[in-house]
Design a protein around this motif. Sequence first.
Motif, PDB file in Angstrom:
ATOM      1  N   TRP A  85       0.804  -1.216   0.000  1.00  0.00           N
ATOM      2  CA  TRP A  85       0.000   0.000   0.000  1.00  0.00           C
ATOM      3  C   TRP A  85       0.841   1.272   0.000  1.00  0.00           C
ATOM      4  CZ3 TRP A  85      -3.835  -1.659   4.384  1.00  0.00           C
ATOM      5  CH2 TRP A  85      -4.779  -2.535   3.857  1.00  0.00           C
ATOM      6  N   LEU A  86       1.922   1.281   0.762  1.00  0.00           N
ATOM      7  CA  LEU A  86       2.703   2.509   0.925  1.00  0.00           C
ATOM      8  C   LEU A  86       3.999   2.507   0.112  1.00  0.00           C
ATOM      9  CD1 LEU A  86       2.252   3.097   4.762  1.00  0.00           C
ATOM     10  CD2 LEU A  86       0.874   3.970   2.862  1.00  0.00           C
ATOM     11  N   ASN A  87       4.223   1.460  -0.688  1.00  0.00           N
ATOM     12  CA  ASN A  87       5.425   1.356  -1.505  1.00  0.00           C
ATOM     13  C   ASN A  87       6.685   1.490  -0.646  1.00  0.00           C
ATOM     14  OD1 ASN A  87       6.890   0.951  -3.859  1.00  0.00           O
ATOM     15  ND2 ASN A  87       6.972   3.145  -4.309  1.00  0.00           N
ATOM     16  N   LEU A  88       6.714   0.730   0.435  1.00  0.00           N
ATOM     17  CA  LEU A  88       7.845   0.734   1.349  1.00  0.00           C
ATOM     18  C   LEU A  88       8.451  -0.664   1.401  1.00  0.00           C
ATOM     19  CD1 LEU A  88       6.292   2.751   4.314  1.00  0.00           C
ATOM     20  CD2 LEU A  88       7.774   3.619   2.495  1.00  0.00           C
ATOM     21  N   ARG A  89       9.657  -0.753   1.939  1.00  0.00           N
ATOM     22  CA  ARG A  89      10.309  -2.042   2.133  1.00  0.00           C
ATOM     23  C   ARG A  89      10.606  -2.206   3.614  1.00  0.00           C
ATOM     24  NH1 ARG A  89      14.768  -1.205  -0.512  1.00  0.00           N
ATOM     25  NH2 ARG A  89      16.153  -1.072   1.260  1.00  0.00           N
ATOM     26  N   TYR A  90      10.276  -3.379   4.145  1.00  0.00           N
ATOM     27  CA  TYR A  90      10.532  -3.660   5.554  1.00  0.00           C
ATOM     28  C   TYR A  90      11.973  -4.122   5.711  1.00  0.00           C
ATOM     29  CZ  TYR A  90       9.804  -5.328  10.302  1.00  0.00           C
ATOM     30  OH  TYR A  90       9.887  -5.511  11.662  1.00  0.00           O
TER      31      TYR A  90
END
Length: 132
Positions: A85-90
């Motif tokens: 959803w947020l175009n992030l990488r954990y």
Amino acid sequence: MPFQPLPQDQPSAILSCPDCHASWLIYEQQVGLPITCPGCGSTARPTHLGHTKAGSGRQVSFPSFRRLLEQPDTAHRVIPIVERWLNLRYEGALRFVDPAGQPVLLTEVHFQLQGQAEWQGAIYNLFMSSVR
């Protein structure tokens, strides 16, 4: 006496920390009170940015959102959703980064999720499923 919300109250006011610029949701009745920033721990008076329009009434508090990411039985469901959803990488250890590799505060991740009614509802449902 500390602030105690009524059962029908939902966090709807958006605040921003003057020190670390994290954003988060609080109850309307808390606007103007000194509040500890969940991002950096500062107790400065945060800036009131307005109100959320999500309005689903199904907000998940920052501590509850953090618990979803800390618990293995829920983290495996929540992390891929946040990434998509947020175009992030954990990155592990409750750290997310943007596509350029810049860290994104966990309070900002929570704030963005709570600012969209559909996302807010999905995270709420995951949380409620985990506490039942």
